[in-house]
Design an enzyme around this catalytic site. Structure first.
Site, PDB file in Angstrom:
ATOM      1  N   CYS A  48       0.838  -1.191   0.000  1.00 57.26           N
ATOM      2  CA  CYS A  48       0.000   0.000   0.000  1.00 57.26           C
ATOM      3  C   CYS A  48       0.879   1.248   0.000  1.00 57.26           C
ATOM      4  CB  CYS A  48      -0.909  -0.010   1.231  1.00 57.26           C
ATOM      5  SG  CYS A  48      -1.910   1.473   1.417  1.00 57.26           S
ATOM      6  N   CYS A  51       0.517   3.072   3.584  1.00 55.51           N
ATOM      7  CA  CYS A  51       1.014   2.561   4.874  1.00 55.51           C
ATOM      8  C   CYS A  51       2.061   1.466   4.768  1.00 55.51           C
ATOM      9  CB  CYS A  51      -0.160   2.084   5.728  1.00 55.51           C
ATOM     10  SG  CYS A  51      -0.930   0.549   5.142  1.00 55.51           S
ATOM     11  N   CYS A  97      -7.163  -1.306   1.537  1.00 49.23           N
ATOM     12  CA  CYS A  97      -6.050  -1.814   2.329  1.00 49.23           C
ATOM     13  C   CYS A  97      -6.581  -2.289   3.677  1.00 49.23           C
ATOM     14  CB  CYS A  97      -5.009  -0.703   2.521  1.00 49.23           C
ATOM     15  SG  CYS A  97      -3.675  -1.158   3.649  1.00 49.23           S
ATOM     16  N   CYS A 100      -4.846   0.452   6.496  1.00 48.50           N
ATOM     17  CA  CYS A 100      -5.170   1.888   6.581  1.00 48.50           C
ATOM     18  C   CYS A 100      -6.499   2.237   5.936  1.00 48.50           C
ATOM     19  CB  CYS A 100      -4.050   2.741   5.996  1.00 48.50           C
ATOM     20  SG  CYS A 100      -3.945   2.699   4.179  1.00 48.50           S
ATOM     21  N   CYS A 120      -8.442  -5.680  -9.614  1.00 51.20           N
ATOM     22  CA  CYS A 120      -8.088  -4.611 -10.539  1.00 51.20           C
ATOM     23  C   CYS A 120      -7.707  -3.382  -9.708  1.00 51.20           C
ATOM     24  CB  CYS A 120      -9.301  -4.346 -11.425  1.00 51.20           C
ATOM     25  SG  CYS A 120      -9.012  -3.273 -12.808  1.00 51.20           S
TER      26      CYS A 120
END
Length: 140
Positions: A48, A51, A97, A100, A120
């Site tokens: 991510c 984070c 995510c 976060c 996707c």
């Protein structure tokens, strides 16, 4: 899974580029074929951009022809969370995510075997950590 990372919009704006903030925090979408990870094949882990949470292994990435990087499955079940998205007159499954809660993209049931899924994702919502390099979570 590590502890959730919860920050204010002001804190996120300080940490993220305007494009990252628009996608991760405001549920935006980059234009198809515009993302830097659409055609990449380098071994490693996609994390991510907000984070550092490990999301996908490069071995799960495939060419979907959609213009966004696509994966067959997340690294771990709790790497991502899924929510029903009814925006734009459609019913889709949004992927965020797991750490976060940043918007990553959507998952669709039209992927290749063995999962039949197509995660996707927006390139701007992720960073690539080459194989052999340590993964580092962002902390407060």
């Amino acid at each position: 899974m590590v502890d959730k990372l919860v920050l204010s919009d002001e804190e996120w704006r300080k940490r993220l580029t305007p494009e990252e903030f628009q996608v991760l925090r405001q549920h935006g979408t980059e234009r198809p074929w515009a993302g830097c990870f659409v055609g990449t094949k380098e071994p490693g882990t996609y994390v991510c951009a907000g984070c550092g949470n490990p999301l996908f292994k490069s071995g799960e990435k495939f060419e979907s022809g959609t213009g966004w990087p696509s994966f067959t499955r997340p690294l771990q079940a709790d790497s991502v969370t899924e929510y029903q998205d009814r925006s734009y007159g459609m019913i889709r499954t949004e992927v965020r995510c797991g750490r976060c809660d940043g918007h990553l993209g959507h998952v669709f049931p039209d992927g290749p075997p063995p999962t039949g899924l197509r995660y996707c994702m927006n390139s701007v919502a992720m960073k690539h950590v080459p194989e052999g390099q340590p993964l580092q979570l962002v902390t407060k």
